[in-house]
Design a protein around this motif. Sequence first.
Motif, PDB file in Angstrom:
ATOM      1  N   GLY A 143       1.735  -0.100  14.094  1.00  0.00           N
ATOM      2  CA  GLY A 143       2.552   0.873  13.710  1.00  0.00           C
ATOM      3  C   GLY A 143       3.372   0.615  12.389  1.00  0.00           C
ATOM      4  N   TYR A 144       3.111  -0.862  11.662  1.00  0.00           N
ATOM      5  CA  TYR A 144       3.760  -1.151  10.678  1.00  0.00           C
ATOM      6  C   TYR A 144       3.174  -0.558   9.265  1.00  0.00           C
ATOM      7  N   GLY A 145       3.917  -0.239   8.504  1.00  0.00           N
ATOM      8  CA  GLY A 145       3.780   0.304   7.090  1.00  0.00           C
ATOM      9  C   GLY A 145       3.133  -0.972   6.159  1.00  0.00           C
ATOM     10  N   VAL A 146       2.040  -0.896   5.908  1.00  0.00           N
ATOM     11  CA  VAL A 146       1.515  -1.987   4.990  1.00  0.00           C
ATOM     12  C   VAL A 146       0.979  -1.582   3.830  1.00  0.00           C
ATOM     13  N   THR A 147       1.053  -2.078   2.641  1.00  0.00           N
ATOM     14  CA  THR A 147       0.512  -1.753   1.493  1.00  0.00           C
ATOM     15  C   THR A 147       0.013  -3.408   0.848  1.00  0.00           C
ATOM     16  N   SER A 148      -1.040  -3.299   0.583  1.00  0.00           N
ATOM     17  CA  SER A 148      -1.851  -4.657   0.622  1.00  0.00           C
ATOM     18  C   SER A 148      -2.848  -4.503  -1.090  1.00  0.00           C
ATOM     19  N   TRP A 149      -2.898  -5.692  -1.477  1.00  0.00           N
ATOM     20  CA  TRP A 149      -3.689  -5.751  -2.615  1.00  0.00           C
ATOM     21  C   TRP A 149      -4.216  -7.304  -2.737  1.00  0.00           C
TER      22      TRP A 149
END
Length: 199
Positions: free
Chosen positions: A113-119
């Motif tokens: 349920g965590y909001g994650v943006t990755s690169w």
Amino acid sequence: MLENALIMVTIIMAINIVYVSLSTLRVILTLKGRRYIAGTIGTFEIVIYTLGLGLVLDNLGEIQNLIAYGLGYGLGVIIGSMIEEKLALGYITVNVISSNPDISFTKQLRAKGYGVTSWYAYGMDGDRLSMQILSPRKYELHLYETIKSIDPKAFIIAYEPKQIHGGFWVKQVRKGKIRKSIEKEEQKQSEEILSSEEK
């Protein structure tokens, strides 16, 4: 006489603890943009402050009252910040750099349920997976535990964002996805403990 002095010291200290605790909460709520709640607290705060200060000023010759006022102030700061920690208002942004870019980090965190943006990033020793994770503050410690269970060597930096605008993630929080994920994990752990005790 001594009994009256002790009662006065206790009253002054209690008033100041309440006043400074409210003052600490008011400042924190103001910084988090909750003006109306902060304003309401401020109303009670100033009434209590005036009452406590009046008692001290009426008895300025009594050194124990001044000491009680000072101690109450210090304790109020500590208690106010402890209350704020328990309330855990707002959100936390956590930047994570994993040394293993192949770990399915983002999928595991999003599933909880965590909001994650990755690169993908490049560090001194090669490829890295860099992530920005958004979480309610009350789940902050659980998030750290989850990150460490996936990658014990992960580099973590956390800070509080002042404002959040846009994105789909807030809807997920309202649905309680993180809370449900944590409850499920806790239930699983308690079942494992019970089964090991039965053996």
